[in-house]
Design a protein around this motif. Structure first.
Motif, mmCIF file in Angstrom:
data_model
loop_
_atom_site.group_PDB
_atom_site.id
_atom_site.type_symbol
_atom_site.label_atom_id
_atom_site.label_comp_id
_atom_site.label_asym_id
_atom_site.label_seq_id
_atom_site.Cartn_x
_atom_site.Cartn_y
_atom_site.Cartn_z
ATOM 1 N N LYS A 1 3.949 4.378 -8.533
ATOM 2 C CA LYS A 1 4.331 4.219 -7.066
ATOM 3 C C LYS A 1 5.826 4.727 -7.239
ATOM 4 O O LYS A 1 6.661 4.247 -8.145
ATOM 5 C CB LYS A 1 4.202 3.254 -6.555
ATOM 6 C CG LYS A 1 3.031 2.915 -5.918
ATOM 7 C CD LYS A 1 2.642 3.800 -4.750
ATOM 8 C CE LYS A 1 1.365 3.316 -4.373
ATOM 9 N NZ LYS A 1 0.776 3.966 -3.104
ATOM 10 N N ILE A 2 6.419 5.575 -6.388
ATOM 11 C CA ILE A 2 8.098 5.920 -6.074
ATOM 12 C C ILE A 2 8.352 4.300 -5.207
ATOM 13 O O ILE A 2 7.496 4.192 -4.267
ATOM 14 C CB ILE A 2 8.397 7.146 -5.459
ATOM 15 C CG1 ILE A 2 7.763 7.262 -4.232
ATOM 16 C CG2 ILE A 2 8.161 8.336 -6.512
ATOM 17 C CD1 ILE A 2 8.236 8.478 -3.645
ATOM 18 N N THR B 1 8.662 8.917 5.522
ATOM 19 C CA THR B 1 8.900 8.856 7.000
ATOM 20 C C THR B 1 10.125 7.963 7.402
ATOM 21 O O THR B 1 10.316 6.925 6.827
ATOM 22 C CB THR B 1 7.691 8.467 7.797
ATOM 23 O OG1 THR B 1 6.675 9.297 7.370
ATOM 24 C CG2 THR B 1 7.682 8.719 9.069
ATOM 25 N N VAL B 2 10.939 8.749 8.196
ATOM 26 C CA VAL B 2 12.054 7.916 8.604
ATOM 27 C C VAL B 2 11.810 7.861 10.234
ATOM 28 O O VAL B 2 11.583 8.795 10.843
ATOM 29 C CB VAL B 2 13.338 8.793 8.617
ATOM 30 C CG1 VAL B 2 14.576 7.804 8.984
ATOM 31 C CG2 VAL B 2 13.723 8.892 7.019
ATOM 32 N N VAL C 1 7.101 5.117 2.721
ATOM 33 C CA VAL C 1 6.559 5.926 2.016
ATOM 34 C C VAL C 1 5.147 6.137 1.972
ATOM 35 O O VAL C 1 4.340 5.092 2.110
ATOM 36 C CB VAL C 1 6.895 5.604 0.278
ATOM 37 C CG1 VAL C 1 6.177 6.580 -0.688
ATOM 38 C CG2 VAL C 1 8.465 5.347 0.176
ATOM 39 N N SER C 2 4.504 7.355 1.954
ATOM 40 C CA SER C 2 3.152 7.511 1.813
ATOM 41 C C SER C 2 2.313 7.056 0.558
ATOM 42 O O SER C 2 2.835 6.811 -0.445
ATOM 43 C CB SER C 2 2.665 9.002 1.933
ATOM 44 O OG SER C 2 3.144 9.637 1.030
ATOM 45 N N GLU C 3 1.235 6.745 0.868
ATOM 46 C CA GLU C 3 0.189 6.117 -0.439
ATOM 47 C C GLU C 3 0.257 7.312 -1.604
ATOM 48 O O GLU C 3 -0.056 6.647 -2.549
ATOM 49 C CB GLU C 3 -1.016 5.696 0.131
ATOM 50 C CG GLU C 3 -1.164 4.667 1.238
ATOM 51 C CD GLU C 3 -2.569 4.240 1.627
ATOM 52 O OE1 GLU C 3 -3.588 4.993 1.352
ATOM 53 O OE2 GLU C 3 -2.749 3.101 1.748
ATOM 54 N N SER D 1 8.096 -0.968 4.412
ATOM 55 C CA SER D 1 7.078 -1.551 4.827
ATOM 56 C C SER D 1 5.846 -0.607 5.343
ATOM 57 O O SER D 1 6.072 0.099 6.182
ATOM 58 C CB SER D 1 7.593 -2.425 6.013
ATOM 59 O OG SER D 1 7.830 -1.701 7.179
ATOM 60 N N GLY D 2 4.806 -0.928 4.417
ATOM 61 C CA GLY D 2 3.620 -0.320 4.924
ATOM 62 C C GLY D 2 3.899 1.260 4.306
ATOM 63 O O GLY D 2 4.605 1.783 3.805
ATOM 64 N N ALA D 3 2.427 1.991 4.506
ATOM 65 C CA ALA D 3 2.290 3.239 3.953
ATOM 66 C C ALA D 3 2.328 4.153 5.187
ATOM 67 O O ALA D 3 1.698 3.713 6.033
ATOM 68 C CB ALA D 3 1.131 3.402 3.067
#
Length: 216
Positions: free
Chosen positions: A35-36, A65-66, A57-59, A8-10
């Motif tokens: 995108k991955i 990030t966990v 996941v980053s943009e 959810s989100g970047a």
């Protein structure tokens, strides 16, 4: 379980220096344009009860990030005898754009530790692909007295990266662990170590390296 942990989100403000640009001599390459997609297949462990872990996941596709909210190991005082060790295994499904593969180049871990004089703590992580005999392991020790935020970084040289197999879907596993030992501390004193957050700011960032798969 997995449905509640979908991305959810970047994630912004990531360390771009952790993933260098393309190096013709065999260094890191730019991430693929598509995108991955990463989702959590399973999450198990005493450090990550149901509903306490999230992944994003980053943009720019160079990191994910966990975030944990209940990752705490402690020893001493009236602590539960089993509380000295906490772990969490993430089993991630990673969809990679066709023609590329990836590896974990580095991982940044953060948390808080309160270790009495004579006590010690350890943060450990291992990384491996489903069905692969290759496992990368890293550990970081901390010694009391210590009462502050902590940070640890695992980094891997290019030649030692464990790459996802090309053309095959293999889930990626990350097994993390916190361990606290009371040592010579007075028995009534509690020492603890967290990899969690009460304000949402503590998280673990995994930086990805990319390379093109060989032509079929």
């Amino acid at each position: 379980m997995a449905g509640g942990l979908l991305l959810s989100g970047a994630v912004a403000a990531l360390l771009t220096t952790a993933i260098p640009a393309h190096n013709p001599s065999g260094g890191f390459e730019d991430p693929p344009p598509d995108k991955i997609i990463i989702k959590v297949a399973t999450v198990n462990g005493s450090g990550c009860p149901q509903g306490t872990t999230a992944v994003a996941v980053s943009e720019d596709n160079t990191a994910f990030t966990v975030t944990y909210s209940a990752y705490l190991a402690q020893a001493g005082g009236g602590s539960d005898p089993t509380a000295f060790r906490r772990n969490c295994q993430l089993n991630l499904v990673v969809h990679v754009p066709q023609g590329f593969t990836y590896a974990i180049a580095s991982a940044d871990y953060r948390g808080f530790a309160s270790l009495q004089p004579g006590a010690s703590g350890t943060q450990k992580a291992s990384y491996y692909f489903q069905g692969s005999p290759n496992t990368a392991q890293k550990s970081h020790p901390f010694n009391g007295p210590y009462d502050d935020n902590w940070q640890a970084t695992d980094s891997t040289d290019w030649a030692q990266l464990v790459w996802a197999p090309c053309g095959v879907q293999r889930n990626f596993n990350i097994n993390t662990e916190l361990r606290v030992a009371a040592g010579s501390t007075s028995p009534d004193k509690v020492s603890f170590m967290t990899m969690d957050s009460t304000d949402g700011d503590i998280s673990t960032v995994y930086h990805l390296a990319w390379k093109e798969c060989p032509a079929a």
